[in-house]
Design a protein around this motif. Structure first.
Motif, mmCIF file in Angstrom:
data_model
loop_
_atom_site.group_PDB
_atom_site.id
_atom_site.type_symbol
_atom_site.label_atom_id
_atom_site.label_comp_id
_atom_site.label_asym_id
_atom_site.label_seq_id
_atom_site.Cartn_x
_atom_site.Cartn_y
_atom_site.Cartn_z
ATOM 1 N N SER A 105 0.828 -1.208 0.000
ATOM 2 C CA SER A 105 0.000 0.000 0.000
ATOM 3 C C SER A 105 0.861 1.257 0.000
ATOM 4 O O SER A 105 1.820 1.365 0.779
ATOM 5 N N ASP A 141 -5.776 1.101 4.342
ATOM 6 C CA ASP A 141 -4.728 1.056 3.319
ATOM 7 C C ASP A 141 -5.295 1.535 1.992
ATOM 8 O O ASP A 141 -6.302 0.999 1.510
ATOM 9 N N SER A 200 -0.898 4.277 4.411
ATOM 10 C CA SER A 200 -1.717 3.617 5.429
ATOM 11 C C SER A 200 -1.939 4.570 6.590
ATOM 12 O O SER A 200 -1.020 5.295 6.990
#
Length: 686
Positions: A153, A685, A156
């Motif tokens: 990701s 995320d 986050s």
């Protein structure tokens, strides 16, 4: 040695072609793929190293690093953040493989507040890499920063709240563009912590009782930044920076009562303590990795500078219990600063016939300045109290050359090595130099793929901190006054371990037998001086520990996995400094477990807990205690959003009781903090 001369020497050794030696360091570079186990087991069992992946632990992800330690085999912590591994509270402690000033005397304050989610992995190794300085008597604890890949990701977020005015929030930025790789993290944490304390001390002259119910409000901010750049397909450069800031406000009301043997009250008063602390730390680091054309041949250089500042203000008032009047006011101000410089150059080469050679140089420069100023109010004027006023300067240099040769054939592997270290130490102008040789060897046997056996022997040292060498009574905490010892010697440790690992899909088991012999063991001993009990560091002679450890991970079905670890050892202490016979011993141990249920593809339930048996001290023991925790998580929006609910110390069983029983001193001390902790967190995320 002046700092400019030290830096010049470090730089010269760092760039000199005669010192370009190294070992494999690929996974220390932040932007390279890490061997994580996301989505599977939380504990990794790999020979002499055990690791906890914080992101997969539901209970601990919103907890602290100190709480996370308790899930790692044979690693336990007390309520003040003190760390014990296989019965030793002198393990080395590193951040990304580097020693930091904030991980020394005050590391308990850091660990009991630091969010566990800030680190991807926390590991403990009984056989540390040869390029690390041989610090710590039982192993090395290393906290690894987050390693992310391009497919992870890019951003986050996490927010969390809990009982007792607890808040936690943070983010992780993960960006990869061409040759650049950037990871930035930030986390803040605020809490209201409550503690209870009770101590009863009996001597032939009196019985003293102290009761202290204190509250504290720590406020922590922690951030780091990693920037990686691919200079070429063979050269990688990483720059790293870290910043840490903690404000800590605490109030305590100590009920002090002293009685004569016939029961008559000799003294009874309240001592109010308003305590304000501030801790700051910063670090900058550079790492360069060069891979040569020859397979298995590389060069790595590391340079790290980190500092640490500790400021403390204590304002005391003594109140008469009988009439409520303030009968005394006094202050104590402490200022402690540290500067650390760390450098390492490592070369790694693979020869024909599976000969593997690594060699290099590691150095560390440490500088400390400490001052304590005490004042007391007399006739409406503040005057200095000489017995509470003190300052010292401490310097230490370590220079180490290391080399090892590894050979693999058939099912065998052998790796002998040696570390040659020179140490220079200065305490208030008093200098001490010493040279030591640390031999080590590791032997491995792998008869077939699931089985492996490892044996190792190594020598290590544990070196007293500057504050431990300062023969000054620190009166800042009336419930635990301490004094250093200018005559302290380094602990010298010899350790052996025989371990076995069996690993197949869904099942791992890793038992180990270990033995440790320590000379000049450093321990804290209580002495009666006037109306006070003073805890002083002493070399408690020689001692031996022998024990067995077992760790098991099991995933029999897709909706359940479990983890169990146990440690049992016989600890021995030379008790002559405390008035005992030559030795005293106790069989000690700990056991911990964790069970996870995958209730649905998006819902998980985790239960864990641990039990710690009684522990040995020079004059008595620490009684056993246990805890049970639980956590529940659920994912939403294609697993982008996660909600977690966790409760720690469900049954309020973490009270620690220390008992001393000698001919002239009997003491029982009970400490407890925060009976239960409940957290609710949300993570997203992008």
């Amino acid at each position: 040695m002046k700092i400019r001369t030290s830096l010049f020497l470090l730089f010269t050794l760092w760039v000199s072609p005669m010192n370009l030696f190294a070992q494999p360091g690929v996974d220390t570079l932040v932007y390279l793929p890490a061997s994580t186990v996301y989505g599977s087991q939380t504990i990794s069992l790999s020979g002499t190293e055990k690791s906890l992946y914080t992101g997969t632990d539901i209970v601990l992800v919103d907890g602290t690093v100190s709480e996370a330690f308790k899930q790692i085999p044979s690693l336990v912590t007390d309520i003040e953040g003190g760390v014990t591994y296989r019965g030793s509270n002198r393990s080395g402690m590193l951040l990304n493989g580097v020693p930091y000033g904030l991980l020394e005397e005050y590391n308990g304050d850091f660990l009991i507040q630091l969010p566990a989610r800030f680190f991807e992995r926390i590991s403990v190794a009984s056989f540390s890499p040869i390029e690390w300085l041989p610090d710590g008597d039982a192993g090395v604890v290393d906290m690894h920063s987050v390693f992310l890949r391009p497919q992870d990701s890019p951003l986050s977020f996490t927010i969390a709240g809990g009982w007792k005015e607890r808040y936690n929030a943070g983010f992780i930025l993960n960006q990869h563009s061409g040759r650049f790789h950037v990871i930035a993290k930030y986390n803040c944490r605020k809490e209201l912590r409550e503690r209870s304390f009770r101590k009863i001390t009996t001597t032939p002259q009196y019985t003293a009782e102290q009761n202290n119910n204190a509250s504290a409000r720590p406020d922590i901010h922690l951030a780091d930044l990693q920037v990686g750049y691919d200079l070429s397909h063979r050269d990688k450069l990483v720059l790293y920076g870290l910043y840490y800031h903690m404000d800590y406000d605490r109030y305590g009301k100590i009920n002090n009562k002293r009685s004569a043997p016939d029961g008559n009250t000799l003294m009874h008063m309240f001592r109010h303590r308003n305590n304000v602390q501030q801790q700051k730390a910063a670090a900058v680091e550079a790492r360069w990795l060069h891979q040569f054309n020859t397979p298995g041949e590389y060069l790595e250089m590391i340079f790290n500078y980190n500092n640490f500042g500790y400021d403390e203000e204590n304002r005391y008032q003594n109140e008469s219990v009988s009439n409520g009047n303030i009968i005394q006011e006094d202050n104590l101000f402490i200022d402690h600063t540290k500067h650390n410089y760390y450098g390492s150059v490592m070369f790694n080469k693979l020869f024909a016939g599976n000969w593997h050679w690594k060699s290099g140089y590691t150095t560390r420069f440490k500088e400390e300045e400490y001052s304590a100023a005490g004042t007391i109010k007399q006739n409406d004027a503040w005057v200095e109290t000489p017995k509470n006023t003190n300052n010292y300067s401490f310097r230490r240099q370590n220079h180490m050359l290391f080399t090892s040769l590894e050979k693999e054939w058939d099912h065998w592997k052998i790796e002998p090595g040696v570390q040659l270290e020179y140490q220079h130490r200065e305490m208030d102008g008093v200098k001490k130099d010493q040279f030591r040789v640390y031999p080590r060897i590791q032997l491995g046997y792998m008869p077939s793929a699931p089985h492996s056996v490892t044996f190792h022997y190594l020598q290590r040292s544990y070196r007293p901190a500057g504050a431990w060498l300062n023969h000054f009574i620190d009166p800042s905490d009336d419930t635990h006054k301490t004094r250093g010892n200018s005559g302290l010697k380094d602990e010298q440790i010899h350790s052996l371990e025989l371990s076995y690992k069996y690993s197949i899909s869904g099942f791992q088991v890793s038992p180990a037998l270990y033995y440790r012999n320590r000379s000049n063991r450093i321990m804290e001993v209580a002495y009666e001086e006037g109306n006070d009990i003073i805890w002083q560091k002493e070399n408690a002679g020689n001692s031996k520990s022998i024990g067995a450890e077992l760790a098991v991970f099991w995933k029999p079905v897709h909706f359940f996995d479990g983890y169990l670890a146990g440690n049992l050892y016989r600890d021995e202490i030379d008790g002559r400094i405390a008035g005992y016979d030559a030795t005293k011993s106790l069989v000690c141990g700990d056991i911990k477990t964790s069970f996870r249920f995958y209730l649905t593809p998006d819902t998980e339930l985790q239960l864990d807990g641990f039990y710690i048996s009684g522990q040995l001290t020079p004059q008595g023991r620490i009684k056993s205690h246990y805890t049970v925790n639980a956590g529940l998580s659920h994912y939403f929006i294609n697993r982008k959003l996660c909600a977690r609910l966790s409760i720690q110390n469900i049954f309020d069983t973490l009270e620690e009781a220390t008992i001393i029983d000698t001919d002239n001193l009997q003491m029982r001390q009970e400490r407890n903090r925060d009976p239960r902790m409940l957290w609710l967190s949300l993570s997203y995320d992008l």
